[in-house]
Design an enzyme around this catalytic site. Structure first.
Site, short mmCIF file in Angstrom:
data_model
loop_
_atom_site.label_atom_id
_atom_site.label_comp_id
_atom_site.label_asym_id
_atom_site.label_seq_id
_atom_site.Cartn_x
_atom_site.Cartn_y
_atom_site.Cartn_z
N GLU A 29 -5.22 -0.46 -8.65
CA GLU A 29 -4.82 0.13 -9.90
C GLU A 29 -3.90 0.01 -11.33
OE1 GLU A 29 -8.96 1.62 -7.78
OE2 GLU A 29 -6.49 1.95 -7.45
N CYS A 75 0.97 -1.20 -0.21
CA CYS A 75 -0.39 0.44 0.02
C CYS A 75 0.97 1.45 0.03
CB CYS A 75 -1.15 0.18 1.35
SG CYS A 75 -2.17 1.80 1.59
N VAL A 123 6.36 -14.24 -23.77
CA VAL A 123 7.47 -13.58 -22.46
C VAL A 123 8.00 -14.79 -22.41
CG1 VAL A 123 5.38 -13.85 -20.85
CG2 VAL A 123 6.93 -11.75 -20.38
N GLU A 124 9.51 -14.59 -22.12
CA GLU A 124 10.06 -15.77 -20.99
C GLU A 124 9.31 -16.75 -19.99
OE1 GLU A 124 12.00 -17.96 -19.13
OE2 GLU A 124 12.45 -15.38 -18.47
N ASP A 148 -0.76 -5.57 -0.20
CA ASP A 148 -1.28 -6.20 -0.52
C ASP A 148 -1.27 -7.27 -1.70
OD1 ASP A 148 -3.59 -4.03 0.43
OD2 ASP A 148 -2.18 -2.69 -0.71
#
Length: 157
Positions: A97, A55, A77-78, A62
């Protein structure tokens, strides 16, 4: 989306090596390799049931269950580099977000996928879960995209 020209000759620097966890998302290196089935629309899913960040106000941890679905373009993506990138958020202070959309947009900027979506299911703090969803566009027609099916718990309808 199309990728700028890249001959794919990059050397993987993390796979098969001991690599300490990056201390921030900005220090993390997302590596990519040529997609094995370019020109075909298939969905790749990464499920991260124990994602952690901080946070930005309290510094308290979180936790989230994150599901990333994407249709590769020229690159995938590896996965070890993705794990290290996601681990780098453990010491990163940002709102739910911000973390969720940063992960998605970073993958888009690095991979130039045909399509990508993220579902970030944040566990309750103060009795209220926060879920964040983002995608590049509607999924292409004819592609099977399974539901994310993140288990419900008290507080999520």
């Amino acid at each position: 989306m199309s990728a700028p020209h890249d001959d794919g000759s990059q050397t993987l620097t993390q796979l098969g090596r001991h690599v300490p966890a990056p201390s921030s998302p900005e220090e993390a290196v997302l590596e990519r390799v040529p997609a094995p089935h370019q020109g075909r629309n298939y969905v790749v899913r990464f499920t991260v049931p124990e994602f952690t960040s901080l946070c930005p106000v309290t510094g308290q941890p979180d936790f989230a269950h994150i599901v990333i679905d994407y249709i590769p373009g020229e690159w995938i993506v590896e996965s070890k580099s993705l794990k290290l990138y996601l681990t780098s958020f453990r010491n990163h202070g940002a709102f739910h977000e911000a973390c969720s959309v940063q992960i998605a947009t970073t993958l888009v900027e690095r991979l130039y996928p045909v399509w990508l979506r993220i579902g970030a299911y944040w566990y309750p703090r103060g009795g209220m879960p926060i879920d964040v969803f983002w995608q590049t566009a509607p999924a292409p027609e004819g592609v099977w995209v399974p539901p994310q099916d993140v288990p419900g718990y008290r507080g999520r309808g």
